[in-house]
Design a protein around this motif. Structure first.
Motif, PDB file in Angstrom:
ATOM      1  N   ALA A  74       0.889  -1.166  -0.109  1.00 24.13           N
ATOM      2  CA  ALA A  74       0.010  -0.029  -0.137  1.00 24.13           C
ATOM      3  C   ALA A  74       1.004   1.333  -0.014  1.00 24.13           C
ATOM      4  O   ALA A  74       2.202   1.028   0.311  1.00 24.13           O
ATOM      5  N   LYS A 106       5.531   3.792  -0.727  1.00 25.42           N
ATOM      6  CA  LYS A 106       4.787   2.333  -0.880  1.00 25.42           C
ATOM      7  C   LYS A 106       5.532   1.377  -0.285  1.00 25.42           C
ATOM      8  O   LYS A 106       7.025   1.410   0.048  1.00 25.42           O
ATOM      9  N   ALA A 139      -0.412   1.694   4.262  1.00 29.13           N
ATOM     10  CA  ALA A 139      -0.101   2.956   3.431  1.00 29.13           C
ATOM     11  C   ALA A 139       0.537   4.010   4.283  1.00 29.13           C
ATOM     12  O   ALA A 139       1.409   4.701   3.874  1.00 29.13           O
ATOM     13  N   THR A 155      -1.042  -3.460  -5.168  1.00 28.71           N
ATOM     14  CA  THR A 155      -0.799  -2.128  -4.210  1.00 28.71           C
ATOM     15  C   THR A 155      -2.090  -1.264  -4.103  1.00 28.71           C
ATOM     16  O   THR A 155      -2.357  -1.033  -5.228  1.00 28.71           O
ATOM     17  N   TRP A 195      -3.738   2.138  -3.101  1.00 27.21           N
ATOM     18  CA  TRP A 195      -3.426   3.634  -3.024  1.00 27.21           C
ATOM     19  C   TRP A 195      -4.575   4.409  -2.449  1.00 27.21           C
ATOM     20  O   TRP A 195      -5.477   4.132  -2.492  1.00 27.21           O
TER      21      TRP A 195
END
Length: 222
Positions: free
Chosen positions: A87, A114, A127, A164, A166
């Motif tokens: 993240a 990240k 994150a 991943t 975001w």
């Protein structure tokens, strides 16, 4: 472009395929594909022809051996895919000429901060932690989720597929300290349009371009 092909369902996970019908049945992650299929082929969709949506999934005219990234060319072998979750964030501010995005320079390429999920932490917490660590700040506000990206890379005996997630983020801090342990050399505010072009990975450039309006919007009172 990376895809995850689940045999025998012929379902594909695609990063971006804007020409397909919006209701095309897509699997969002490698884990979703593995739940349906004993073996999953990681496919480079740029090597496919005639890719199109149907009521049962996504079909291609043919899938050549060289398009299967986790195969072993010439041997018929198979490298089991490994799911990795990470993240990160698009840290934004309103600059003099519009929206700026905070980029990092690492290993010869501009990137977004990240990192991988740590233990049982939530994706949102991951994150925030990773962004704070990589750019050297303590005050960071997570504003909203911005979807996810998918990319893959070979390991010694397996093939990694990293999802991943975001988030749009904001910070009032103005002094940054690049995380040397992660080979980060610079942290820099960059105007949005230029930041999209600077990003050193096709996956990120495509994602940033698609969500650019969400990065440029101002919050009420902002």
């Amino acid at each position: 472009m990376l895809g995850v092909l689940g045999r025998p369902t012929l379902s594909l996970v695609l990063l971006f395929q804007p020409d397909l019908a919006p209701d095309a049945p897509l699997l969002p992650t490698l884990d979703a594909a593995l739940a349906l299929c004993e073996r999953v082929a990681i496919v480079d969709t740029t090597q496919l022809t005639g890719l199109h949506a149907t009521p049962i999934g996504l079909l291609a005219d043919a899938i050549p051996d060289h398009a299967i990234l986790n195969g072993r060319p010439g041997t018929g072998g198979y490298r089991s895919p490994k799911s990795i979750v990470a993240a990160g964030g698009y840290v934004v501010r309103q600059g003099d000429a519009g929206t700026d995005v905070l980029l990092i320079f690492r290993r010869g390429a501009w990137d977004l901060p990240k990192g991988k999920l740590d233990g049982k932490e939530t994706i949102r917490a991951c994150a925030k932690r990773e962004v704070c660590e990589e750019v050297g700040i303590k005050r960071l506000r997570v504003v909203r989720p911005l979807g996810s990206t998918l990319h893959g890379y070979p390991l010694t005996k397996r093939y990694a597929v990293k999802t991943t997630y975001w988030y749009r983020m904001e910070t009032a801090q103005t002094v940054f300290k690049p995380q040397a342990e992660e080979d980060i050399e610079r942290v820099e505010w960059v105007p949005l349009a230029e930041a999209i072009e600077r990003l050193g990975f096709e996956t990120l450039r495509a994602h940033a371009y698609l969500i650019r309006d969400l990065l440029g919007e101002q919050r009420p009172g902002g």
